[in-house]
Enzyme design. Structure first.
Site, PDB file in Angstrom:
ATOM      1  CB  ALA A 196       7.539  11.710   6.001  1.00 50.64           C
ATOM      2  N   GLY A 197       4.868  11.160   4.602  1.00 49.31           N
ATOM      3  CA  GLY A 197       4.370  11.017   2.864  1.00 49.31           C
ATOM      4  C   GLY A 197       3.273  12.125   2.841  1.00 49.31           C
ATOM      5  N   GLY A 257      -6.936   3.368   5.174  1.00 48.39           N
ATOM      6  CA  GLY A 257      -7.475   3.775   3.911  1.00 48.39           C
ATOM      7  C   GLY A 257      -6.541   3.180   2.570  1.00 48.39           C
ATOM      8  CB  THR A 258      -3.858   0.752   2.981  1.00 47.12           C
ATOM      9  OG1 THR A 258      -3.243   1.630   3.882  1.00 47.12           O
ATOM     10  CG2 THR A 258      -2.692   0.160   2.023  1.00 47.12           C
ATOM     11  CB  THR A 259      -5.988   1.273  -2.427  1.00 46.79           C
ATOM     12  OG1 THR A 259      -4.555   2.138  -2.742  1.00 46.79           O
ATOM     13  CG2 THR A 259      -6.839   2.684  -2.040  1.00 46.79           C
ATOM     14  CB  SER A 309     -13.274   3.154   3.224  1.00 46.33           C
ATOM     15  OG  SER A 309     -14.173   3.677   2.056  1.00 46.33           O
ATOM     16  CG  HIS A 358      -6.107   7.776  -9.122  1.00 45.80           C
ATOM     17  ND1 HIS A 358      -7.131   6.698  -9.490  1.00 45.80           N
ATOM     18  CD2 HIS A 358      -6.526   8.222  -7.910  1.00 45.80           C
ATOM     19  CE1 HIS A 358      -8.039   6.975  -8.620  1.00 45.80           C
ATOM     20  NE2 HIS A 358      -7.543   7.667  -7.642  1.00 45.80           N
ATOM     21  CG  HIS A 359      -1.331  10.873  -8.398  1.00 43.92           C
ATOM     22  ND1 HIS A 359      -0.021   9.743  -8.144  1.00 43.92           N
ATOM     23  CD2 HIS A 359      -2.185  10.578  -7.395  1.00 43.92           C
ATOM     24  CE1 HIS A 359      -0.451   9.308  -7.018  1.00 43.92           C
ATOM     25  NE2 HIS A 359      -1.526   9.627  -6.533  1.00 43.92           N
ATOM     26  CE  LYS A 414      -4.879   4.611  -6.980  1.00 41.86           C
ATOM     27  NZ  LYS A 414      -4.354   4.580  -5.672  1.00 41.86           N
ATOM     28  CB  THR A 421     -12.033   5.330  -5.302  1.00 42.14           C
ATOM     29  OG1 THR A 421     -11.398   5.841  -4.437  1.00 42.14           O
ATOM     30  CG2 THR A 421     -13.484   5.758  -5.533  1.00 42.14           C
TER      31      THR A 421
END
Length: 271
Positions: free
Chosen positions: A12-13, A100-102, A124, A157-158, A161, A168
């Site tokens: 849902a995100g 893809g989790t940071t 990654s 970033h926005h 975050k 990245t």
């Protein structure tokens, strides 16, 4: 071969909805389940409708175990703790886990490594083709230039975050460190404030900016005596990360257990 059955966790995100759309648009795969946390207001809703698509009949649920048993892969851009838990479930189900989790810490990475003994896990900090090509270039440049050249990584970033520096930026820092044949943990400088003294040779510096709705801007600066080389990537739409994740899942189908990266998926040479 039948379409690969994929689960989206955190469906849902913003990223979850983007992943649902990417699966819808990609040949060779189909959304088999959509998972959210217990108590989420999205539970029971059609995952495709939440993503702005026609109804698919796949309703958002909270039973990841049942979903993983019936799937071949999971796409995961959630939180470090949740990703570790999902990796364990993927290992039990012997399915592909694209993470893809940071914001991952060493303890999270160690648990992913353990889970990868039983499942193909593709992790990654960024799933885009452009960023991973940039990382390959950074690795090559860092290997070519000596430590007389300073390396600084700038990212923006926005405002929403929550982690910094971005996954990245860390990915690019790791590429720079690999090019120099060192561990990033030994040369990373993430904070400068006050009387910090002169810059130490061989270090890799990070700076993080937050604001507005920026999807993701990254720049790697190589600063030498009298000259400067800058390599940059600008992400204009987060759908490119979702498309990369789907590509990774399809690549991982049938792979032996192990911990893979997007460089493996894209066949990029390393220095």
């Amino acid at each position: 071969m039948s379409d690969m059955r994929l689960v989206v966790v955190g469906a849902a995100g913003r990223m979850g909805r983007s992943l649902v759309r990417a699966i819808h648009d990609a040949p060779g795969c189909v959304l088999s389940a959509a998972i959210e946390r217990p108590g989420s207001p999205a539970l029971g809703q059609d995952a495709a409708v939440l993503a702005g698509l026609p109804a698919s009949g796949v309703l958002v649920g909270d039973d990841a175990v049942a979903a993983f048993v019936e799937a071949e892969g999971v796409l995961d851009f959630t939180t470090p703790d949740a990703t570790v838990a999902f990796a364990g479930l993927a290992a039990q189900a012997r399915i592909v886990h694209v993470a893809g989790t940071t914001g991952m810490e060493p303890q999270h990475l160690a648990k992913l490594e353990a889970a990868s003994r039983h499942a193909a896990i593709i992790r990654s900090g960024n799933m885009s083709l452009g960023v991973n090509l940039l990382a390959a270039l950074v690795r090559k440049v860092a290997a070519t230039l000596g430590t007389d050249w300073d390396i600084e990584i700038l990212e923006m970033h926005h405002r929403m975050k929550v982690d910094a520096p971005s996954g990245t930026a860390v990915l690019l820092g790791e590429a720079a460190a690999q090019g120099r044949g060192v561990d990033l943990a030994e040369c990373r400088v993430a904070v400068r404030d006050g009387q910090v003294g002169a810059r130490q040779p061989g270090t890799v510096g990070f700076a993080a900016l937050r604001g507005g709705t920026v999807v993701g801007d990254h720049k790697v600066i190589f600063a030498g005596a009298g000259e400067r080389l800058e390599l940059a990537h600008v992400a204009e739409d987060r759908s490119l990360f979702a498309q990369g994740a789907v590509r990774a899942a399809l690549w991982g189908r049938g792979r032996k257990p192990g911990l893979y990266s997007m460089a493996d998926v894209l066949g990029l040479d390393t220095v």
